[in-house]
Design a protein around this motif. Sequence first.
Motif, mmCIF file in Angstrom:
data_model
loop_
_atom_site.group_PDB
_atom_site.id
_atom_site.type_symbol
_atom_site.label_atom_id
_atom_site.label_comp_id
_atom_site.label_asym_id
_atom_site.label_seq_id
_atom_site.Cartn_x
_atom_site.Cartn_y
_atom_site.Cartn_z
ATOM 1 N N GLN A 180 0.811 -1.217 0.000
ATOM 2 C CA GLN A 180 0.000 0.000 0.000
ATOM 3 C C GLN A 180 0.850 1.275 0.000
ATOM 4 N N GLU A 225 -6.645 3.883 8.543
ATOM 5 C CA GLU A 225 -7.941 4.562 8.476
ATOM 6 C C GLU A 225 -7.780 6.047 8.157
ATOM 7 N N SER A 277 -5.136 7.682 6.941
ATOM 8 C CA SER A 277 -4.496 7.897 5.638
ATOM 9 C C SER A 277 -5.499 7.720 4.513
ATOM 10 N N ASP A 278 -6.316 6.661 4.596
ATOM 11 C CA ASP A 278 -7.344 6.435 3.582
ATOM 12 C C ASP A 278 -8.308 7.614 3.511
ATOM 13 N N GLU A 279 -8.694 8.130 4.673
ATOM 14 C CA GLU A 279 -9.631 9.257 4.701
ATOM 15 C C GLU A 279 -8.999 10.520 4.096
ATOM 16 N N SER A 322 -8.752 10.081 0.366
ATOM 17 C CA SER A 322 -10.091 10.178 -0.213
ATOM 18 C C SER A 322 -10.548 11.634 -0.349
#
Length: 162
Positions: free
Chosen positions: A45, A149, A151-153, A156
Amino acid sequence: MKNLNHYIAIYKAELDKGDILIAYNQLVKFVMKLRVDLIKNLSEQYSFTGILHGYMDYTYFYYSNDFLKNKKLKLGLVLNHSEMRFEIWLLGNTINIQKKHWNILKESKWNRDRKEMPEYSILEAIIENKPDFDNLPLLSQKLEKKLVEQSDEIISVIKKLT
């Protein structure tokens, strides 16, 4: 400000006691091990850089993926020593990139209470405010989960706004 010799004497006295040196070394070792664990678990990732030491203020490392690299952005996992908490910072490769993305993200949940851009980053997200250093394996697990969590947010939101 008192003269430098005054502060050096206090610094040396604290080092002679040994507690600060032990604590600092253990904190850095923990962040180093955390980085190694993240590389093992998240290398598909993200790519990770080496550990960077601040002036006893921050211990951190950067991580990124292709999307962030294309935007000339990176994330950092930061141990903020003065607050004794873990944070994720979004940073730009240059000050111009940081300013551009600050303007894009200044109304985001991470920045809406700020009047100006943070000193070193575009945004700062606290992921562990009161780390329990007596249970390092559990702390590592919590940090990895929250890192993914958050980092993904962040990614996004960047995708949505750019």
